[in-house]
Design a protein around this motif. Sequence first.
Motif, PDB file in Angstrom:
ATOM      1  N   VAL A   1     -10.302   8.368  -6.806  1.00  0.00           N
ATOM      2  CA  VAL A   1      -9.073   8.501  -6.266  1.00  0.00           C
ATOM      3  C   VAL A   1      -7.955   8.064  -7.217  1.00  0.00           C
ATOM      4  O   VAL A   1      -7.122   8.822  -7.241  1.00  0.00           O
ATOM      5  N   ARG A   2      -8.140   6.787  -7.733  1.00  0.00           N
ATOM      6  CA  ARG A   2      -7.296   6.390  -8.845  1.00  0.00           C
ATOM      7  C   ARG A   2      -7.165   7.353  -9.934  1.00  0.00           C
ATOM      8  O   ARG A   2      -6.043   7.647 -10.412  1.00  0.00           O
ATOM      9  N   GLU A   3      -8.334   7.765 -10.412  1.00  0.00           N
ATOM     10  CA  GLU A   3      -8.085   8.866 -11.700  1.00  0.00           C
ATOM     11  C   GLU A   3      -7.427  10.162 -11.156  1.00  0.00           C
ATOM     12  O   GLU A   3      -6.562  10.534 -11.839  1.00  0.00           O
TER      13      GLU A   3
ATOM     14  N   ALA B   1       3.731  15.605  -4.123  1.00  0.00           N
ATOM     15  CA  ALA B   1       3.211  15.987  -2.625  1.00  0.00           C
ATOM     16  C   ALA B   1       1.751  15.606  -2.551  1.00  0.00           C
ATOM     17  O   ALA B   1       1.043  14.917  -1.425  1.00  0.00           O
ATOM     18  N   SER B   2       0.824  16.363  -3.625  1.00  0.00           N
ATOM     19  CA  SER B   2      -0.353  16.208  -3.459  1.00  0.00           C
ATOM     20  C   SER B   2      -0.699  14.516  -3.512  1.00  0.00           C
ATOM     21  O   SER B   2      -1.736  14.226  -3.167  1.00  0.00           O
TER      22      SER B   2
ATOM     23  N   GLU C   1      -2.901   9.726  -1.194  1.00  0.00           N
ATOM     24  CA  GLU C   1      -2.814   8.116  -0.710  1.00  0.00           C
ATOM     25  C   GLU C   1      -2.624   7.907   0.700  1.00  0.00           C
ATOM     26  O   GLU C   1      -3.043   6.828   1.418  1.00  0.00           O
ATOM     27  N   SER C   2      -2.107   9.098   1.458  1.00  0.00           N
ATOM     28  CA  SER C   2      -1.939   8.836   2.900  1.00  0.00           C
ATOM     29  C   SER C   2      -3.302   8.935   3.386  1.00  0.00           C
ATOM     30  O   SER C   2      -3.189   8.376   4.769  1.00  0.00           O
ATOM     31  N   ARG C   3      -4.306   9.325   2.903  1.00  0.00           N
ATOM     32  CA  ARG C   3      -5.615   9.370   3.556  1.00  0.00           C
ATOM     33  C   ARG C   3      -6.172   8.010   3.605  1.00  0.00           C
ATOM     34  O   ARG C   3      -7.573   7.909   4.112  1.00  0.00           O
ATOM     35  N   LEU C   4      -5.790   7.283   2.854  1.00  0.00           N
ATOM     36  CA  LEU C   4      -6.281   5.729   2.670  1.00  0.00           C
ATOM     37  C   LEU C   4      -6.052   5.041   3.659  1.00  0.00           C
ATOM     38  O   LEU C   4      -5.105   4.944   4.313  1.00  0.00           O
ATOM     39  N   GLU C   5      -6.886   3.883   4.048  1.00  0.00           N
ATOM     40  CA  GLU C   5      -6.987   3.032   5.065  1.00  0.00           C
ATOM     41  C   GLU C   5      -5.932   2.096   4.324  1.00  0.00           C
ATOM     42  O   GLU C   5      -6.058   1.910   3.108  1.00  0.00           O
ATOM     43  N   LYS C   6      -5.274   1.135   5.212  1.00  0.00           N
ATOM     44  CA  LYS C   6      -4.535  -0.159   4.588  1.00  0.00           C
ATOM     45  C   LYS C   6      -5.389  -0.899   3.561  1.00  0.00           C
ATOM     46  O   LYS C   6      -5.075  -1.160   2.552  1.00  0.00           O
ATOM     47  N   GLU C   7      -6.676  -1.277   4.137  1.00  0.00           N
ATOM     48  CA  GLU C   7      -7.503  -2.054   3.095  1.00  0.00           C
ATOM     49  C   GLU C   7      -7.940  -1.198   1.945  1.00  0.00           C
ATOM     50  O   GLU C   7      -8.028  -1.780   0.890  1.00  0.00           O
ATOM     51  N   GLU C   8      -8.162  -0.033   2.140  1.00  0.00           N
ATOM     52  CA  GLU C   8      -8.420   0.862   0.739  1.00  0.00           C
ATOM     53  C   GLU C   8      -7.286   0.988  -0.102  1.00  0.00           C
ATOM     54  O   GLU C   8      -7.349   0.840  -1.271  1.00  0.00           O
TER      55      GLU C   8
ATOM     56  N   GLY D   1       7.174   5.764  -6.343  1.00  0.00           N
ATOM     57  CA  GLY D   1       6.619   4.851  -5.759  1.00  0.00           C
ATOM     58  C   GLY D   1       6.715   3.607  -6.138  1.00  0.00           C
ATOM     59  O   GLY D   1       6.328   2.376  -5.703  1.00  0.00           O
ATOM     60  N   ARG D   2       7.021   3.398  -7.430  1.00  0.00           N
ATOM     61  CA  ARG D   2       6.946   2.319  -7.938  1.00  0.00           C
ATOM     62  C   ARG D   2       8.664   1.798  -8.575  1.00  0.00           C
ATOM     63  O   ARG D   2       9.713   2.587  -8.465  1.00  0.00           O
ATOM     64  N   THR D   3       8.881   0.698  -9.031  1.00  0.00           N
ATOM     65  CA  THR D   3      10.033   0.120  -9.352  1.00  0.00           C
ATOM     66  C   THR D   3       9.845  -0.188 -11.126  1.00  0.00           C
ATOM     67  O   THR D   3       8.767  -0.181 -11.578  1.00  0.00           O
ATOM     68  N   VAL D   4      11.114  -0.129 -11.690  1.00  0.00           N
ATOM     69  CA  VAL D   4      11.337  -0.714 -12.943  1.00  0.00           C
ATOM     70  C   VAL D   4      10.570  -2.155 -13.312  1.00  0.00           C
ATOM     71  O   VAL D   4      10.975  -2.859 -12.242  1.00  0.00           O
ATOM     72  N   THR D   5       9.611  -2.430 -14.161  1.00  0.00           N
ATOM     73  CA  THR D   5       9.028  -3.319 -14.177  1.00  0.00           C
ATOM     74  C   THR D   5       8.659  -3.737 -15.519  1.00  0.00           C
ATOM     75  O   THR D   5       8.573  -3.199 -16.504  1.00  0.00           O
TER      76      THR D   5
END
Length: 366
Positions: free
Chosen positions: A62-64, A204-205, A210-217, A345-349
């Motif tokens: 999933v990460r890849e 969107a994809s 990501e929306s299909r993942l549970e909180k712990e996942e 979904g991220r911020t400047v870091t």
Amino acid sequence: MATGKRSLTMAAVALVCAVTVLGAPCTAYANPAEPTPGPTPSASAPPSSAVTDATDPELEKVREKLDKLYHDAAVATEAYNAAEEKTEKQSTEVVELARDIVKGRARLEKLRDRAGAAARAQYRGGGLPPEARLWLSDDPQEYLDGASRVRQGQHATKGLLGEMARTQDDLEQYARDAADQWKKLKANRKAKAEAKKKIKKKIASAEELESRLEKEEKKRLAKLEQQAAFRAQAAWLSSGILDEIDSKASAQGKEAVKYATHQIGKPYEWGAEGPTTYDCSGLTSQAWAAAGRGIPRTSQEQWRQLAHIDVRDMRPGDLIIYNSDASHVGMYIGDGSIVHAPRPGRTVTIAGAGSMPILGVVRPDK
């Protein structure tokens, strides 16, 4: 890279090159306030089924897949921003050509009026050319005096006709140029629209996946991302690269770093150039603009146009270009770290400079 909002074209802002990674999870290289994504995109295929109760190997896939989707979105955004920049330039050129055409037409009308006045004067003289009227004169002195005026009139008439011809040629060239620029403008607007559609589709994809993942996942996925970034950064540092990097920032480089680091925590937004949101090249271009140095807007053009520097010679303020397609950029701030705008979904870091595959380093103020 120009500062400020773009004015002559559509209101859409330009480019994102955010890849999916931030940096190593340790505080030396990553923002401890948020989880950081992993390294650059992989060609691994996504899991074919839902990822509820997924194992770590499945989450790694999933990460890849997420990395690849966000990378593809970044590439599309670079195309969007490049087209947007060209569109602005072409719009400006079309406006300037239109002004030239208006001025040229006004000039041509004045020249025609002058030519008409000369023709009317000749008509009032009986329709005879000035040379004939002189030859028919009974006064030798009048002939001699008039001969000079005739020569002046001939030169003036020839010059007037020549100027009219040149003005007409200029108008025709302006019209051709305007037509060419208009065709390019339409083509780039189409390219922008297509790139925008692709960006939205890829993001969107990724969000759907990501929306299909549970909180712990999601927590485990974030941990996998951190681990991947840490491994990449550790491998880079193990080469002893920091032992060789000891250059100090230039005055402008310090200003650019100051600007960029002051944006930490602001959200990533594709195509954004601040002041509240940024994409990767929007951040670097605006940071250097604030330091008094305009640089290209996109990461690809930054790589293509700016001076290339060996990694061992880089100093704070230099830009590190990532991935073989130059789809991401971050600003080196010293101690093996960069500041960058990662992805949606991220911020400047702050991240590890080696947490993504380095293509090369460029220096804006060389």
